[in-house]
Design an enzyme around this catalytic site. Structure first.
Site, mmCIF file in Angstrom:
data_model
loop_
_atom_site.group_PDB
_atom_site.id
_atom_site.type_symbol
_atom_site.label_atom_id
_atom_site.label_comp_id
_atom_site.label_asym_id
_atom_site.label_seq_id
_atom_site.Cartn_x
_atom_site.Cartn_y
_atom_site.Cartn_z
ATOM 1 N N HIS A 117 0.452 -0.852 0.000
ATOM 2 C CA HIS A 117 -0.198 0.267 0.431
ATOM 3 C C HIS A 117 1.320 1.473 0.335
ATOM 4 O O HIS A 117 1.908 1.392 0.397
ATOM 5 C CB HIS A 117 -0.527 -0.491 1.367
ATOM 6 C CG HIS A 117 -1.883 1.028 1.392
ATOM 7 N ND1 HIS A 117 -2.161 2.354 1.490
ATOM 8 C CD2 HIS A 117 -3.800 0.864 1.375
ATOM 9 C CE1 HIS A 117 -2.892 3.453 1.811
ATOM 10 N NE2 HIS A 117 -3.844 2.300 1.692
ATOM 11 N N ASP B 12 3.040 -4.507 8.140
ATOM 12 C CA ASP B 12 1.754 -4.036 8.004
ATOM 13 C C ASP B 12 0.923 -5.138 8.283
ATOM 14 O O ASP B 12 0.339 -5.324 7.555
ATOM 15 C CB ASP B 12 1.987 -3.499 6.819
ATOM 16 C CG ASP B 12 0.374 -2.521 6.606
ATOM 17 O OD1 ASP B 12 -0.187 -2.535 7.388
ATOM 18 O OD2 ASP B 12 0.006 -2.233 5.340
ATOM 19 N N GLN C 198 -5.027 -5.659 6.654
ATOM 20 C CA GLN C 198 -5.507 -6.383 6.199
ATOM 21 C C GLN C 198 -5.729 -7.544 6.884
ATOM 22 O O GLN C 198 -6.597 -8.976 6.808
ATOM 23 C CB GLN C 198 -5.507 -6.940 4.607
ATOM 24 C CG GLN C 198 -5.440 -5.569 3.885
ATOM 25 C CD GLN C 198 -6.615 -4.479 3.711
ATOM 26 O OE1 GLN C 198 -7.579 -5.221 4.061
ATOM 27 N NE2 GLN C 198 -6.972 -3.300 3.815
ATOM 28 N N LYS D 189 -10.394 -1.291 10.483
ATOM 29 C CA LYS D 189 -11.229 -2.574 9.658
ATOM 30 C C LYS D 189 -10.884 -3.642 10.323
ATOM 31 O O LYS D 189 -11.002 -4.665 9.737
ATOM 32 C CB LYS D 189 -9.110 -2.502 8.348
ATOM 33 C CG LYS D 189 -9.233 -1.622 7.071
ATOM 34 C CD LYS D 189 -7.771 -0.941 6.902
ATOM 35 C CE LYS D 189 -6.788 0.001 5.845
ATOM 36 N NZ LYS D 189 -7.857 0.295 4.842
ATOM 37 N N CYS E 158 -4.464 2.330 -3.695
ATOM 38 C CA CYS E 158 -3.343 2.654 -3.127
ATOM 39 C C CYS E 158 -1.917 1.967 -3.478
ATOM 40 O O CYS E 158 -1.362 1.682 -2.229
ATOM 41 C CB CYS E 158 -3.723 3.168 -1.652
ATOM 42 S SG CYS E 158 -4.426 4.663 -1.545
HETATM 43 N N1 PMP Z 1 -1.453 -0.492 4.957
HETATM 44 C C1 PMP Z 1 -2.933 -1.609 3.648
HETATM 45 C C2 PMP Z 1 -2.362 -3.044 3.102
HETATM 46 C C3 PMP Z 1 -4.166 -1.263 3.799
HETATM 47 O O1 PMP Z 1 -5.290 -1.984 3.365
HETATM 48 C C4 PMP Z 1 -4.605 0.067 3.938
HETATM 49 C C5 PMP Z 1 -5.374 1.058 4.340
HETATM 50 N N2 PMP Z 1 -5.798 0.755 3.006
HETATM 51 C C6 PMP Z 1 -3.284 1.127 4.861
HETATM 52 C C7 PMP Z 1 -2.049 0.844 4.767
HETATM 53 C C8 PMP Z 1 -3.374 2.263 5.790
HETATM 54 O O2 PMP Z 1 -4.196 2.496 6.721
HETATM 55 P P1 PMP Z 1 -4.443 3.432 7.331
HETATM 56 O O3 PMP Z 1 -5.031 4.611 6.307
HETATM 57 O O4 PMP Z 1 -5.699 3.097 8.113
HETATM 58 O O5 PMP Z 1 -3.644 4.408 7.959
#
Ligand code: PMP
Length: 432
Positions: free
Chosen positions: A132, A209, A212, A235, A377
């Protein structure tokens, strides 16, 4: 005892219950909302919503500061939440749990408070191509600041981080290895244990990270033995604006504060300068998101029993939904999955031959179906796959087989109604 029952689970989500129940339209049963964007954010169970409201109605006070009873009550609930997170991810100490705005801020703290102070020109940072942007851009910034170099770990055709390639990427120069436990587009559980082992062998620091993963897997940071694990509450059925930075205590002790202000200090003097507070407060400048921390604890209390349940009913049901959706999509001729095989969690990404992702997502929206289209993203992943975007269906255990069937029926109808010929596509390209 089987503690997970699909309809009882679903009933706990008011937004799903109030908008997702069937309406009679033209004699057919049609749901007013099918929410398939759970990888972006999950809906919240009533008890989490109530908890946040209860805090403001009954406990609202600033934490750690006052000697009055209300503040003591708020502080107790706030710190109890930290202990709950510690237990949820199996951390050794509460001092290792830092509250942040979310995974994005957690990664930025690691990057700016640790990587920026340790990286030297020519040092390497290893990331997976499917990360991401939250786990790419902070590293690009620090690479620019320090002269470090980013190395990219490829993925297999099945969408997993390619473990066969890590010997070519992770080596003596590698100082940081940061990768997703599960990609938000591919939905595969990456072999992070092996990545961590390889990183350790060369003395690199590991960041996982878990954004998910937390709603689907039982996490134990001590057995993973990663240095950092980051995730966001929203999430995993919790509120937005709150997340976690887990870090091994020895590393967090070495790191400099990320932001400065109240709460993160021990003493402040114009003549003697400032000394910083101990962990975890050193990283928590200013009044924290108290209500969301407390409601986050409620979401952990809600989710934990399902994840821990020995019958695995929650996980099996999620798997059943994934299999059903994947198989139904596989039967549609125009569907091209972005990776081979069924994903490990309910994140299914695909393109449709002859159709624009955005048009399909918009048409589905008119049928009450919320799915995502775009680059999610993860632009480097799109480039790697030679696509400019894709559609993503992301499922939660409150979704149903009936919703998937409805989605598939609508998708088929749209594909029939909106044939988009290759010549139209060519004409559009020429116009642009
Ligand atoms: N890493 C991953 C794999 C994500 O799916 C996301 C959110 N889509 C993020 C990081 C960022 O999370 P946040 O926007 O809640 O900070």
């Amino acid at each position: 005892m089987n503690i997970f029952t699909p309809h009882l689970f679903r009933q706990q989500f008011p937004l799903i219950e109030s908008h997702g129940n069937s309406l009679i339209e033209k004699g057919a049963l049609v749901p007013s909302l099918v929410y398939f964007d759970n990888a972006a954010t999950t809906q919240k169970p009533q008890r989490v919503i109530d908890c946040q409201q209860h805090y403001y109605q009954n406990i609202n006070a600033n934490v750690h500061r006052a000697s009055h009873q209300l503040s003591t009550k708020a502080t107790f609930a706030f710190e109890k939440a930290r202990s709950l997170v510690q237990g949820f991810i199996g951390a050794k100490s509460v001092k290792e749990i830092i509250w942040t705005k979310g995974a994005t801020e957690s990664i930025n703290i690691i990057v700016q408070s640790l990587a920026r102070n340790t990286l030297l020109p020519g040092d390497e940072i290893a990331l997976c191509v499917s990360e991401h942007h939250a786990n790419i851009v902070p590293w690009q910034i620090v690479a620019e600041q320090t002269g470090a170099v980013i190395k990219v770990i490829p993925i297999t055709d099945h969408g997993y981080l390619d473990i066969e390639q890590i010997d070519n990427i992770i080596g003596e120069k590698t100082k940081f290895v940061a990768c997703a436990h599960i990609s938000n587009v591919l939905g595969r559980i990456n072999p992070i244990e092996q990545v961590i082992a390889k990183a350790k062998a060369v003395g690199a620091i590991t960041i996982v990270d878990g954004s998910q993963a937390v709603a689907h897997l039982t996490i134990d940071v001590q057995s993973l033995d990663c240095d950092f694990y980051v995730f966001s509450a929203h999430k995993m059925y919790g509120p937005t604006g709150i997340g976690v930075l887990y870090g091994k205590r020895a590393l967090l002790e070495k790191m400099s504060p990320y932001q400065a202000g109240g709460e993160m200090i021990k003493t402040v003097s114009f003549t003697q300068g400032t000394t910083f507070n101990s962990l975890p407060f050193k990283f928590e400048a200013g009044t924290p998101n108290i209500a969301s921390v407390i409601a986050f604890a409620e979401s952990i209390s809600f989710l934990s029993p399902y994840l821990a349940d020995a019958s695995h009913a929650y996980k099996f049901f999620e798997q059943k939904l994934v299999q059903h959706c994947y198989q139904a999509l596989a039967n549609i001729e125009q569907v091209n999955f972005i990776a081979k095989g069924t994903p490990d969690i309910g994140v299914i990404a695909f393109t449709l031959t002859g159709h624009h992702n955005h048009d399909i997502a918009m048409s589905l929206d008119t049928e009450g179906i919320a799915i995502r289209s775009g680059h999610h993203c993860a632009m480097p992943l799109m480039t790697h796959l030679h696509i400019d975007g894709c559609l993503r269906v992301s499922l939660s255990a409150y979704n149903t087989i009936a919703e998937i069937d409805y989605f598939i029926a609508c998708l088929k109808k749209i594909l029939l109604e909106e044939p988009f010929s290759q010549s139209d596509e060519q004409a559009m390209k020429e116009e642009l």
